[in-house]
Design an enzyme around this catalytic site. Structure first.
Site, PDB file in Angstrom:
ATOM      1  CB  SER A  85     -54.631 -21.198 -86.272  1.00 26.33           C
ATOM      2  OG  SER A  85     -54.204 -19.706 -86.981  1.00 26.33           O
TER       3      SER A  85
ATOM      4  CE1 TYR B 219     -57.924 -23.515 -85.956  1.00 28.15           C
ATOM      5  CE2 TYR B 219     -57.678 -25.596 -88.285  1.00 28.15           C
ATOM      6  CZ  TYR B 219     -57.965 -23.651 -87.852  1.00 28.15           C
ATOM      7  OH  TYR B 219     -58.478 -22.424 -88.027  1.00 28.15           O
TER       8      TYR B 219
END
Length: 315
Positions: A75, A139
């Site tokens: 993340s 991401y």
């Protein structure tokens, strides 16, 4: 219910696991421990260490599972730009392994921890679920690809799925809080100054078109976020993939965050003003009107509670 929580040794996953156990559910956590902590898994949950590729099928084949809550992911935006292959492999690839294991094992419900990074730089605020999705980094792109897969599995295999998109999570729930080796979130970094771990906090730009000139971002208390996941779990419908934004509706500026951190800690928290960072929008705020109307969810804890709980956890 018997539930599988992926990434349950992480920040958000541990809080959700604790709430699930408090609601008398049986929980099995699968986590590869690359960023998680074994002592963050609440007592009462079963921990299986491994990747989703290696563990999802054997765990789910054990039988009796009613649903999956999926948090396991890479993340860090900056890392995703430097290593895009890692993010496509770990986020999308591991999720496909999970979805295939669910299909084979007959587990037909999933709540996915998605991200508002799927929207990229918004055309307007607050961001609505109907707004264009144009992620600006691997991401966000990998998370959007997972949302696309969930829509496909819902249509083709009868999966009942809910994706929750949000920006910044903050706060703590008793012994469960943020412990990141690489910390990119504003509130922990500001509190690090009060703890003596940093000399000052960097403020990137003070000339934005906002009331105090600093960027405005959306913050949600991790306990409110967890509550949304439990509500979403009860709303999964076969053959349907719902997407909900989780947001405050108005957000808080960087200067406001620093001010609240000073008030909570009693520390002056020196600030060093630097030039704007390229690509930083002035305002990023999500609307939670859809989930409020559908499931009755809305955030109940303000910025002061987030900072106070995070500070208590750090102490």
């Amino acid at each position: 219910m018997k539930l599988l929580v992926t990434g349950g040794a992480g920040y958000i996953g541990s809080v959700v696991t604790a709430q699930l156990l408090a609601a008398d559910h049986e929980v099995v956590v699968v986590d590869d421990m690359s960023t998680g902590h074994a002592d963050a898994v609440p007592a009462g949950a079963t921990l299986v260490q491994g990747t989703l590729r290696s563990s999802a099928r054997p765990v789910l084949d054990g039988g009796g599972f009613d649903a999956v809550l999926h948090f396991a992911a890479k993340s860090l935006v900056g890392e995703s730009v430097q290593q895009p292959g890692l993010y496509w492999d770990k986020n999308l690839g591991e999720t496909l392994a999970l979805l295939d294991a669910m299909r084979i094992s007959g587990v037909s419900r999933i709540v996915f921890s998605s991200t508002a990074a799927t929207y990229g730089e918004p055309e307007s605020t607050p961001i609505m679920e109907t707004d264009p999705t144009r992620p600006t980094n691997p991401y966000g792109a990998s998370k959007l690809a997972i949302d696309t897969c969930l829509t496909s599995f819902a249509a083709l295999h009868g999966l009942g799925a809910v994706s929750l998109r949000y920006f910044n999570v903050a706060g703590a729930c008793g012994p469960y809080g943020e412990r990141h080796a690489v910390e990119t979130h504003l509130i922990p970094n500001v509190l690090a100054v009060a703890r003596g771990a940093r000399e000052s906090v960097s403020l990137f730009g003070d000339d934005y078109p906002t009331p105090d000139g600093t960027c405005i971002r959306d913050y949600i208390h991790v306990a409110d976020l967890a509550a949304a996941h439990l509500l979403a779990l009860g709303s999964c419908r076969p053959g349907t993939h719902e997407i909900y934004n989780l947001g405050s509706g108005d957000g808080s500026s960087v200067a406001e965050v620093v001010g609240v951190c000073r008030a909570v800690t009693g520390h002056p928290i020196p600030v060093v003003t630097s030039p704007r960072r390229t690509g930083d929008p002035a305002v990023l705020v999500a609307s939670s009107a859809k989930i409020q109307a559908a499931l009755g969810w809305k955030p109940s804890r303000d910025l002061h509670a987030m900072v106070a709980d995070a500070w208590a956890f750090l102490q």
